[in-house]
Design a protein around this motif. Structure first.
Motif, mmCIF file in Angstrom:
data_model
loop_
_atom_site.group_PDB
_atom_site.id
_atom_site.type_symbol
_atom_site.label_atom_id
_atom_site.label_comp_id
_atom_site.label_asym_id
_atom_site.label_seq_id
_atom_site.Cartn_x
_atom_site.Cartn_y
_atom_site.Cartn_z
ATOM 1 N N ASN B 10 0.805 -1.222 0.000
ATOM 2 C CA ASN B 10 0.000 0.000 0.000
ATOM 3 C C ASN B 10 0.846 1.285 0.000
ATOM 4 O O ASN B 10 0.720 2.132 0.865
ATOM 5 N N HIS B 12 2.143 4.856 -1.013
ATOM 6 C CA HIS B 12 1.667 6.132 -1.566
ATOM 7 C C HIS B 12 2.839 7.081 -1.641
ATOM 8 O O HIS B 12 3.622 7.173 -0.708
ATOM 9 N N TYR B 13 2.949 7.797 -2.738
ATOM 10 C CA TYR B 13 4.016 8.797 -2.833
ATOM 11 C C TYR B 13 3.555 9.958 -3.694
ATOM 12 O O TYR B 13 2.948 9.758 -4.747
ATOM 13 N N SER B 14 3.837 11.180 -3.255
ATOM 14 C CA SER B 14 3.597 12.302 -4.163
ATOM 15 C C SER B 14 4.785 13.251 -4.088
ATOM 16 O O SER B 14 5.453 13.345 -3.066
ATOM 17 N N PRO B 20 -0.791 12.566 -6.662
ATOM 18 C CA PRO B 20 -0.041 11.379 -6.246
ATOM 19 C C PRO B 20 0.660 10.744 -7.449
ATOM 20 O O PRO B 20 0.043 10.544 -8.496
ATOM 21 N N ASP B 23 -0.150 5.615 -6.026
ATOM 22 C CA ASP B 23 -1.427 5.715 -5.342
ATOM 23 C C ASP B 23 -1.847 4.320 -4.889
ATOM 24 O O ASP B 23 -2.659 3.668 -5.520
ATOM 25 N N GLY B 24 -1.223 3.861 -3.812
ATOM 26 C CA GLY B 24 -1.595 2.557 -3.259
ATOM 27 C C GLY B 24 -1.048 1.388 -4.053
ATOM 28 O O GLY B 24 -1.801 0.622 -4.646
ATOM 29 N N ALA B 58 8.431 6.844 1.078
ATOM 30 C CA ALA B 58 6.988 6.821 0.817
ATOM 31 C C ALA B 58 6.226 7.635 1.862
ATOM 32 O O ALA B 58 6.650 7.734 3.009
ATOM 33 N N ASP B 59 5.103 8.230 1.422
ATOM 34 C CA ASP B 59 4.254 8.963 2.357
ATOM 35 C C ASP B 59 3.512 7.985 3.272
ATOM 36 O O ASP B 59 3.341 8.234 4.456
ATOM 37 N N HIS B 60 3.030 6.913 2.676
ATOM 38 C CA HIS B 60 2.376 5.843 3.437
ATOM 39 C C HIS B 60 2.906 4.533 2.914
ATOM 40 O O HIS B 60 3.428 4.474 1.827
ATOM 41 N N GLY B 215 -0.246 5.909 -11.484
ATOM 42 C CA GLY B 215 0.175 5.639 -10.106
ATOM 43 C C GLY B 215 -0.442 4.402 -9.478
ATOM 44 O O GLY B 215 -0.255 4.159 -8.299
ATOM 45 N N LYS B 216 -1.202 3.635 -10.273
ATOM 46 C CA LYS B 216 -1.795 2.412 -9.723
ATOM 47 C C LYS B 216 -1.344 1.218 -10.556
ATOM 48 O O LYS B 216 -1.048 1.368 -11.742
#
Ligand SMILES: Nc1ncnc2c1ncn2[C@@H]1O[C@H](COP(=O)(O)OP(=O)(O)O)[C@@H](O)[C@H]1O
Ligand SMILES: [Mg+2]
Lengths: 289, 280
Positions: B10, B12-14, B20, B23-24, B58-60, B215-216
């Motif tokens: 999972n 996430h990065y922007s 983003p 995106d996951g 990564a952000d998340h 992003g996916k």
């Protein structure tokens, strides 16, 4: 650029054709600035396999003696010795060597003329030349002083040129590192050296593409184009710096820029001959004092 | 069940401009897999690679390497084991001689000098460029620079090697050289991820394909399944590989029997035709 680089690569590869290629390259070299030609000669030199520390120390000692002894015979010995090393031992063509030496010659002549020739409102001195509003005058002594000074500067320069034409910058930087020059400066020098070639390529591409679109058709357009190319170059170089840093981090860079350096052997023979040359210069200097 | 060598969960990065870039993203990568990462420009492939190597944070989401979750302390381990060959060689080559360049990674691993030299020579002979050793990179051609950047990663002995659009700037001869190197690395059991726009290459080389779009990950499976799925091809703006078209046309016109044994290269097709016509 492309063209001359292509030739350079060929040249390094096929040493049997070396003689021909050097002269060929030399003709083109002037168009692209002597800077990259010197860099290229350093890689192609047969003296490249010599120990870089030896070359740097030797040429610095020679330079110091040439200036310190202040003796025309020493200067002539240095000029001949360095030309012998660079051209005969290093395998650089005489034409290329002279063309590199010619870069500083204008400065030397202009600088030394100011010492040899003087200006006055009266006709004095051994020789003078009336110019309508005053006299240029000089004397044998002054001319001799000027000639000796020229020889001295030439000797000093040829010692430095021997070093730069036989030692790639990265190796010179390695020697400076061993001499305990601060790490920050060494790292900067390394990066700047590599960067120069990348930006030069980028700059050439941008200039050519502007040229192909009539960006240099007249003076005013040329000025605007030059401005845009320059500002674009700044943006590109910032982006490149970013990309570079990313790639360095990906390979485990953690703040210390350390490169693998190749240890070049230091044969006793070089040391002995080098010392002999230095001692010869000193004795020559003392005997002809 | 096998343990994945690299597990991404999972992510996430922007880039700080709001949109983003990833995106996951969740994906498990197993040892020895040959993966093609496909997707249009700007779909997030390079960003994913930089996250996988730990250069971008990564952000998340989290990344585990061989079962260990990566945090600040063991980031080094991740960088050591995941090597990236960047798209543009000039953005990667940092040193002023080929030897120093290839030695850069091993030097950063703080290996003893003898071992660094040994690894450099090994990597250079692997890439067939041992005689470039003392050359400066600025007098090398594009293909030669690419080899140097691959040697960079080989010298680090990374388990996983990522190639970001490696064929983009290569002429056909160098592209073939690259493919040979890829096959050789595959035989040694290296795990490889390659992003590419060359669907024919992906079809013939990869065992697994991952499709990125905005992003996916929109598809993950065998290249055959993915290239047969028109919906995915349309969504990601992909072409079908020529060999797949040829084979399906031959089957449709009843010129060959449908054995489900899809040829991926002209050589494979030749073998297939010879086999079928012997029995016909
Ligand atoms: N350095 C960057 N700064 C800001 N945005 C970026 C940067 N690099 C990529 N992006 C953006 O992130 C998205 C994904 O890009 P990228 O990962 O390079 O895609 P790909 O490699 O698949 O072509 C794009 O929308 C791109 O514009
Ligand atoms: Mg990309």
């Amino acid at each position: 650029m492309e063209n001359s680089l292509g030739k350079s690569i060929n040249f390094i590869r096929t040493s049997e054709k070396a003689e021909h290629q050097v002269t060929h390259h030399h003709k083109i070299g002037h168009k692209h600035g002597e800077g990259s030609a010197i860099d290229f000669y350093a890689y192609a030199s047969k003296l490249r396999c010599w120990n870089p520390t030896f070359k740097v120390v030797f040429s610095f000692l020679t330079l110091l003696l040439c200036i310190g002894l202040n003796n025309p015979f020493v200067s002539i010995a240095v000029i001949i010795g360095m030309a012998y090393l660079t051209v005969l031992k290093g395998g650089l063509s005489l034409a290329a060597y002279i063309s590199v030496l010619m870069i500083p010659i204008t400065f030397i002549i202009m600088g030394t003329i100011a010492i040899g020739v003087d200006f006055s409102s009266q006709p004095i001195g051994q020789f003078n030349l009336f110019l309508g509003f005053g006299y240029l005058f000089t004397s044998v002594d002054k001319l001799q002083e000027m000639a000796f000074l020229m020889l001295k500067v030439f000797g000093a320069i040829s010692a430095m040129i021997m070093m730069t034409l036989s030692t790639p910058s990265s190796e010179i930087i390695g020697v400076l590192r061993k001499a305990h020059v601060p790490k920050l400066i060494i790292e900067l020098m390394n990066l700047i050296y590599r960067y120069i070639f990348i930006l030069m390529d980028v700059f050439n591409n941008m200039r050519n593409s502007a040229d192909s679109r009539q960006g240099y058709c007249d003076f005013k357009t040329s000025c605007t184009t030059f401005g845009s190319v320059a500002s674009n170059l700044l943006v590109v170089s910032l982006k490149k710096a970013n990309a570079y840093y990313t790639a360095m981090e990906a390979r485990g860079y953690e703040g210390d820029l350390i490169f693998l350096e190749d240890e070049k052997k230091m044969p006793m023979r070089h040391l002995v001959i080098g010392a002999a040359f230095i001692i010869f210069l000193i004795i020559l200097g003392i005997m002809t004092h | 069940m096998r343990e994945p060598i690299l597990k991404v969960n999972n992510l996430h990065y922007s880039y700080g401009n709001g949109n983003p870039a990833l995106d996951g993203i969740s994906v498990d990568i197993y040892k020895g897999e040959k993966i093609a990462v496909i997707g249009s420009n700007g779909s997030g492939k390079s960003t994913f690679f930089l996250n996988a190597n730990g250069v971008l944070k990564a952000d998340h989401g989290e990344i585990s390497y061989q079962g260990t979750v990566i945090n600040k302390k063991n980031l080094r381990e991740l960088r050591k084991n995941i090597g990236i060959v960047f798209q543009e060689a000039d953005n990667q080559i940092i040193a002023s001689t080929v030897m120093a360049e290839v030695g850069f990674g091993p030097m950063n691993l703080k290996l003893p000098k003898e071992e660094v030299i040994e690894r450099v020579e090994e990597a250079l002979s692997y890439m067939n460029i041992l005689d470039f050793k003392d050359r400066p990179p600025h007098y090398l051609s594009g293909g030669e620079k690419k080899r140097v950047t691959i040697a960079d990663v080989i010298a680090m002995k990374s388990e996983v090697i990522i190639f970001d659009e490696p064929t983009a700037a290569l002429d056909p001869l160098n592209a073939q050289m690259l493919e040979e190197v890829l096959v050789k690395l595959g035989e040694e059991g290296k795990t490889m991820l390659i992003s590419t726009h060359d669907v024919d290459f992906a079809y013939r080389w990869a065992e697994r394909a991952i499709v990125f779009d905005q992003g996916k990950i929109i598809a993950d499976g065998t290249p055959l399944d993915i290239f047969k799925n028109t919906g995915i091809l349309e969504q990601a703006n992909l072409k079908r590989p020529a060999m797949l078209d040829v084979y399906e046309m031959l089957v449709e016109k009843k010129m060959v029997a449908d054995t489900k044994d899809y040829p991926t290269s002209p050589q494979d097709l030749k073998v297939l035709l010879e086999k079928q016509f012997k029995f016909a």
